[in-house]
Design a protein around this motif. Structure first.
Motif, PDB file in Angstrom:
ATOM      1  N   THR A   1       0.849  -1.189   0.000  1.00 34.04           N
ATOM      2  CA  THR A   1       0.000   0.000   0.000  1.00 34.04           C
ATOM      3  C   THR A   1       0.882   1.234   0.000  1.00 34.04           C
ATOM      4  N   LEU A   2       0.589   2.152  -0.907  1.00 25.99           N
ATOM      5  CA  LEU A   2       1.329   3.404  -1.002  1.00 25.99           C
ATOM      6  C   LEU A   2       0.661   4.454  -0.124  1.00 25.99           C
ATOM      7  N   HIS A   3       1.455   5.160   0.662  1.00 27.76           N
ATOM      8  CA  HIS A   3       0.974   6.237   1.538  1.00 27.76           C
ATOM      9  C   HIS A   3       1.645   7.540   1.132  1.00 27.76           C
ATOM     10  N   HIS A   4       0.902   8.636   1.283  1.00 25.84           N
ATOM     11  CA  HIS A   4       1.453   9.976   1.101  1.00 25.84           C
ATOM     12  C   HIS A   4       1.167  10.777   2.362  1.00 25.84           C
ATOM     13  N   VAL A   5       2.136  11.571   2.793  1.00 20.67           N
ATOM     14  CA  VAL A   5       1.938  12.490   3.902  1.00 20.67           C
ATOM     15  C   VAL A   5       1.924  13.893   3.301  1.00 20.67           C
ATOM     16  N   TYR A   6       0.806  14.602   3.529  1.00 20.39           N
ATOM     17  CA  TYR A   6       0.621  15.948   2.979  1.00 20.39           C
ATOM     18  C   TYR A   6       0.538  16.961   4.107  1.00 20.39           C
ATOM     19  N   GLU A   7       0.900  18.199   3.778  1.00 19.10           N
ATOM     20  CA  GLU A   7       0.753  19.305   4.719  1.00 19.10           C
ATOM     21  C   GLU A   7       0.206  20.501   3.969  1.00 19.10           C
ATOM     22  N   PHE A   8      -0.780  21.174   4.587  1.00 22.31           N
ATOM     23  CA  PHE A   8      -1.377  22.362   3.969  1.00 22.31           C
ATOM     24  C   PHE A   8      -1.830  23.316   5.056  1.00 22.31           C
ATOM     25  N   ALA A   9      -2.145  24.543   4.649  1.00 22.05           N
ATOM     26  CA  ALA A   9      -2.673  25.546   5.575  1.00 22.05           C
ATOM     27  C   ALA A   9      -4.121  25.831   5.193  1.00 22.05           C
ATOM     28  N   THR A  10      -5.001  25.808   6.192  1.00 19.87           N
ATOM     29  CA  THR A  10      -6.406  26.119   5.954  1.00 19.87           C
ATOM     30  C   THR A  10      -6.551  27.620   5.708  1.00 19.87           C
TER      31      THR A  10
ATOM     32  N   ARG B   1      -4.411  27.619   9.905  1.00 18.37           N
ATOM     33  CA  ARG B   1      -4.017  26.429  10.655  1.00 18.37           C
ATOM     34  C   ARG B   1      -3.262  25.476   9.741  1.00 18.37           C
ATOM     35  N   VAL B   2      -2.094  25.011  10.193  1.00 19.49           N
ATOM     36  CA  VAL B   2      -1.300  24.069   9.419  1.00 19.49           C
ATOM     37  C   VAL B   2      -1.736  22.651   9.790  1.00 19.49           C
ATOM     38  N   VAL B   3      -2.062  21.872   8.759  1.00 18.07           N
ATOM     39  CA  VAL B   3      -2.585  20.520   8.961  1.00 18.07           C
ATOM     40  C   VAL B   3      -1.721  19.538   8.199  1.00 18.07           C
ATOM     41  N   ARG B   4      -1.395  18.438   8.840  1.00 20.52           N
ATOM     42  CA  ARG B   4      -0.650  17.357   8.202  1.00 20.52           C
ATOM     43  C   ARG B   4      -1.500  16.094   8.274  1.00 20.52           C
ATOM     44  N   PHE B   5      -1.603  15.372   7.162  1.00 20.73           N
ATOM     45  CA  PHE B   5      -2.378  14.136   7.169  1.00 20.73           C
ATOM     46  C   PHE B   5      -1.741  13.098   6.267  1.00 20.73           C
ATOM     47  N   ASP B   6      -2.069  11.858   6.543  1.00 20.18           N
ATOM     48  CA  ASP B   6      -1.562  10.698   5.816  1.00 20.18           C
ATOM     49  C   ASP B   6      -2.728  10.101   5.039  1.00 20.18           C
ATOM     50  N   GLU B   7      -2.512   9.811   3.763  1.00 16.73           N
ATOM     51  CA  GLU B   7      -3.567   9.223   2.945  1.00 16.73           C
ATOM     52  C   GLU B   7      -3.018   8.014   2.206  1.00 16.73           C
ATOM     53  N   THR B   8      -3.809   6.960   2.153  1.00 16.20           N
ATOM     54  CA  THR B   8      -3.409   5.746   1.447  1.00 16.20           C
ATOM     55  C   THR B   8      -4.026   5.723   0.057  1.00 16.20           C
ATOM     56  N   GLY B   9      -3.394   4.973  -0.816  1.00 18.40           N
ATOM     57  CA  GLY B   9      -3.970   4.709  -2.124  1.00 18.40           C
ATOM     58  C   GLY B   9      -3.854   5.832  -3.127  1.00 18.40           C
ATOM     59  N   GLY B  10      -2.986   6.770  -2.921  1.00 20.14           N
ATOM     60  CA  GLY B  10      -2.818   7.850  -3.886  1.00 20.14           C
ATOM     61  C   GLY B  10      -2.009   7.393  -5.087  1.00 20.14           C
ATOM     62  N   PRO B  11      -1.916   8.258  -6.093  1.00 16.20           N
ATOM     63  CA  PRO B  11      -1.170   7.887  -7.298  1.00 16.20           C
ATOM     64  C   PRO B  11       0.330   7.790  -7.038  1.00 16.20           C
ATOM     65  N   GLY B  12       0.961   6.845  -7.699  1.00 14.46           N
ATOM     66  CA  GLY B  12       2.396   6.653  -7.555  1.00 14.46           C
ATOM     67  C   GLY B  12       3.214   7.740  -8.223  1.00 14.46           C
ATOM     68  N   THR B  13       2.573   8.612  -8.984  1.00 16.79           N
ATOM     69  CA  THR B  13       3.290   9.683  -9.675  1.00 16.79           C
ATOM     70  C   THR B  13       3.561  10.878  -8.778  1.00 16.79           C
ATOM     71  N   ILE B  14       2.922  10.944  -7.620  1.00 14.83           N
ATOM     72  CA  ILE B  14       3.173  12.040  -6.682  1.00 14.83           C
ATOM     73  C   ILE B  14       4.362  11.656  -5.811  1.00 14.83           C
ATOM     74  N   VAL B  15       5.363  12.533  -5.791  1.00 18.53           N
ATOM     75  CA  VAL B  15       6.578  12.273  -5.019  1.00 18.53           C
ATOM     76  C   VAL B  15       6.793  13.415  -4.032  1.00 18.53           C
ATOM     77  N   GLU B  16       7.746  13.222  -3.147  1.00 15.08           N
ATOM     78  CA  GLU B  16       8.055  14.245  -2.144  1.00 15.08           C
ATOM     79  C   GLU B  16       8.353  15.575  -2.813  1.00 15.08           C
ATOM     80  N   GLY B  17       7.732  16.645  -2.273  1.00 16.42           N
ATOM     81  CA  GLY B  17       7.935  17.989  -2.791  1.00 16.42           C
ATOM     82  C   GLY B  17       6.872  18.444  -3.778  1.00 16.42           C
ATOM     83  N   ASP B  18       6.091  17.528  -4.315  1.00 14.03           N
ATOM     84  CA  ASP B  18       5.032  17.902  -5.265  1.00 14.03           C
ATOM     85  C   ASP B  18       3.933  18.685  -4.565  1.00 14.03           C
ATOM     86  N   LEU B  19       3.326  19.604  -5.316  1.00 13.61           N
ATOM     87  CA  LEU B  19       2.165  20.338  -4.833  1.00 13.61           C
ATOM     88  C   LEU B  19       0.913  19.705  -5.404  1.00 13.61           C
ATOM     89  N   VAL B  20      -0.076  19.517  -4.556  1.00 13.17           N
ATOM     90  CA  VAL B  20      -1.350  18.932  -4.966  1.00 13.17           C
ATOM     91  C   VAL B  20      -2.485  19.749  -4.354  1.00 13.17           C
TER      92      VAL B  20
END
Length: 153
Positions: A62-71, A75-94
Motif C-alpha cells: 500500500t502506497l501512503h502519502h503524507v501531505y501538509e497544507f494551511a487552511t 491552521r497548518v494541517v498534516r495528514f496521511d492518505e493511502t492509495g494515492g497515485p504513484g506519480t506524486i513524489v516528495e515535494g510535489d504540490l497537490v
C-alpha cells in the motif's frame, strides 16, 4: 464445545461490522470534503509503502502519502492518505479538499463520486456476504447440535 461454534462467528461478525463502519466513515469523510468546496495547495512531505502478507501468502503493498497544507484560517494541517497515485513524489504540490471543522480528514484524491460509491458498495457487499456466511454457519451448527441431542441416549 458448542459455545465455540457461536462465539467465533459472533467475533467475526463484530470485526466485519467494525470494518464496515470504518469504510462508511471514510467514504463519508471523503464525500464531505469534496462537497465542502474548500480546497488548498498541499505539499507532499513524504511517501512510503507498507506491506502485508508474505510467506506462502500473496504480498500486498500500500502506497501512503503524507501531505501538509494551511487552511484558510491559517491552521497548518498534516495528514496521511493511502492509495494515492504513484506519480506524486516528495515535494510535489497537490490540491486537497477538506471540511472546515475537520481539516485533518482531508483528501488529495480528485472528486470521483461514482468510483467512491462503487468501491464502498463492493466492500459492503463483501462484508455482508461474510456476515451471512457466519449466520448460516451458526444456524447449521445449531441444527446439528439439536440433532445430536435428539440421538443421544
Amino acid at each position: 464445545m458448542e459455545a465455540f461454534f457461536y462465539v467465533v462467528p459472533l467475533l467475526m461478525i463484530g470485526l466485519v461490522g467494525f470494518g464496515a463502519f470504518t469504510v462508511l466513515r471514510r467514504a463519508r469523510d471523503v464525500s464531505s470534503a469534496w462537497n465542502s468546496g474548500l480546497t488548498a495547495q498541499a505539499r507532499c512531505l513524504r511517501t512510503y509503502t507498507t506491506t502485508s502478507g508474505g510467506g506462502d501468502r500473496h504480498v500486498h503493498t500500500t502506497l501512503h502519502h503524507v501531505y501538509e497544507f494551511a487552511t484558510r484560517e491559517g491552521r497548518v494541517v498534516r495528514f496521511d492518505e493511502t492509495g494515492g497515485p504513484g506519480t506524486i513524489v516528495e515535494g510535489d504540490l497537490v490540491t486537497v479538499h477538506y471540511v472546515w471543522d475537520r481539516p485533518e480528514r482531508a483528501t488529495a484524491k480528485a472528486p470521483a463520486r461514482g468510483k467512491l460509491a462503487a468501491g464502498t458498495g463492493c466492500l459492503l457487499v463483501f462484508f455482508g456476504m461474510i456476515i451471512l456466511f457466519c449466520l448460516g454457519f451458526m444456524a447449521v451448527a445449531h441444527e446439528m447440535f439439536d440433532l445430536a441431542d435428539g440421538l443421544a441416549p
